[in-house]
Enzyme design. Sequence first.
Site, PDB file in Angstrom:
ATOM      1  N   LYS A  11       0.813  -1.215   0.000  1.00 42.48           N
ATOM      2  CA  LYS A  11       0.000   0.000   0.000  1.00 42.48           C
ATOM      3  C   LYS A  11       0.851   1.271   0.000  1.00 42.48           C
ATOM      4  O   LYS A  11       0.348   2.344  -0.322  1.00 42.48           O
ATOM      5  CB  LYS A  11      -0.966  -0.010   1.181  1.00 42.48           C
TER       6      LYS A  11
HETATM    7  C1  LIG Z   1      -4.461  -4.469   1.384  1.00 49.00           C
HETATM    8  C2  LIG Z   1      -3.678  -5.743   1.334  1.00 49.00           C
HETATM    9  C3  LIG Z   1      -4.008  -6.803   0.462  1.00 49.00           C
HETATM   10  C4  LIG Z   1      -5.240  -6.764  -0.406  1.00 49.00           C
HETATM   11  O1  LIG Z   1      -5.113  -5.862  -1.465  1.00 49.00           O
HETATM   12  P1  LIG Z   1      -6.417  -5.412  -2.285  1.00 49.00           P
HETATM   13  O2  LIG Z   1      -5.943  -4.363  -3.216  1.00 49.00           O
HETATM   14  O3  LIG Z   1      -7.378  -4.885  -1.263  1.00 49.00           O
HETATM   15  O4  LIG Z   1      -6.942  -6.621  -2.973  1.00 49.00           O
HETATM   16  C5  LIG Z   1      -3.195  -7.907   0.416  1.00 49.00           C
HETATM   17  N1  LIG Z   1      -2.116  -8.016   1.216  1.00 49.00           N
HETATM   18  C6  LIG Z   1      -1.757  -7.033   2.079  1.00 49.00           C
HETATM   19  C7  LIG Z   1      -0.583  -7.226   2.951  1.00 49.00           C
HETATM   20  C8  LIG Z   1      -2.522  -5.861   2.170  1.00 49.00           C
HETATM   21  O5  LIG Z   1      -2.163  -4.893   3.038  1.00 49.00           O
END
Ligand SMILES: *Cc1c(COP(=O)(O)O)cnc(C)c1O
Length: 450
Positions: free
Chosen positions: A106
Amino acid sequence: MRYYSTRSKAEAVSFAAAALTGLAPDGGLFVPEEIPQYPRYVTASLGSMGFHAIAFETIKPYVQGEIPDPVLEDLVLQAFSFSAPLLPVGDRLMLELFHGPTAAFKDFGARFMARAFSYVRRGAEKPLHILVATSGDTGGAVADGFYGIEGISVTVLYPRGRVSPLQERQIAGLGGNISALAVEGSFDDCQRLVKAALGNESLKKRLALSSANSINVARLIPQAVYYAAAAGKALAGTLDPDGEATPRVKDRGAEGGVRSGSTPLLTVVPSGNFGNLTAGLYAMKMGAPIQGFIAATNINKTVPDYLASGKYEARVSQATISNAMDVGAPSNFERMTAHWSYEALRKMILGVAVADEDTRQAIRRVHDTCGYFLDPHGAVGWEAADRLQGLLPPGPLAVLATAHPAKFAETVEPLTGPVPVPLSLKKVMERRVDARIIPADITALLEVLS
Ligand SMILES: *Cc1c(COP(=O)(O)O)cnc(C)c1O
């Protein structure tokens, strides 16, 4: 580029408006009017271009006319100040997306969004105030992404006592332009409070308010970059050596089996809200050498079920060890189906759901055989690819490692022994938590904000 709501093409808005509004007024998500194509000189040289050059070429058409080229060049340099290595592990590739400051993918979206917001609001009269509700991971990435960004302050609401000590320090340990509110309630309470504040007329008169949730186009688009970079590298056979933060203890497993070199990349995406996978679809449609995706979920398998049956049924989410993917009604599903039909999605995506026990076994197995530490989210991806062994088309296969295993040490260490902790996370643990505790009550939030 113009953006429309997924629910109506009545009104087109600019990138800046789509980014600052977040959700479209009719409740839909913003999508670009078309997915642009990479120029030929880009697709021909993805394997040798640097990450920042790919970032520039990927994002440019989405912000054309709003962010000038030299500004965008600088912006991607500042936002992507860390690497996304593609490494051979056993018979496949790992795309490590956890080398950013909060050790999860993210960071890519949050850091770009923060700088894009700051630029498109340059010269604005009122400072921008961003409200975010988090169950843990998003708040940390958003807080870190906006930390020190001029003209913007952030308030993060998190459920008191329900985030990990590391997450709490990432959210409430920064200070400066980042405030943290520990809400006496659940994540749903935090979300309710944010929505109520964003809709409060008298507050909106006094403050320029925005949110920074995961459906924002300014978070989505920068995530296409690492897909294009990885697909280029896989095709050119230019893999990375181990990065500094690569969590390995022993020699890697046999590399002879890595399938790389001539066919486009198949990518395994551990998914929850499906923003990451949607960004991958954008990269593929832009012309990156990607042949398809495996959507790997935990038992919250709304999308794999949809791919199997053609029926979409949102559910209440269930708690798992890959908790950033505990989503029963993935918000980006609406975006995927606005761009593509069910048949088109089925041609591009295979869905697999993995239960916690199999996720744990994958973490143990990969550590035993390859000396590689998977986090629970990446392990869902690895296991999903294992399930499809023999059914997959030929070509290189890359699993996205979405978080550093040290972030989930309580789950990983009983299976593998001690996980090496990267310096960035060690530093976070030294921060002091400074949060204001408030009841789950809108008047308490409004008082804090006034
Ligand atoms: C947010 C997140 C996901 C999921 O990603 P999406 O874009 O919501 O599908 C997977 N792994 C981690 C570690 C995350 O923080």
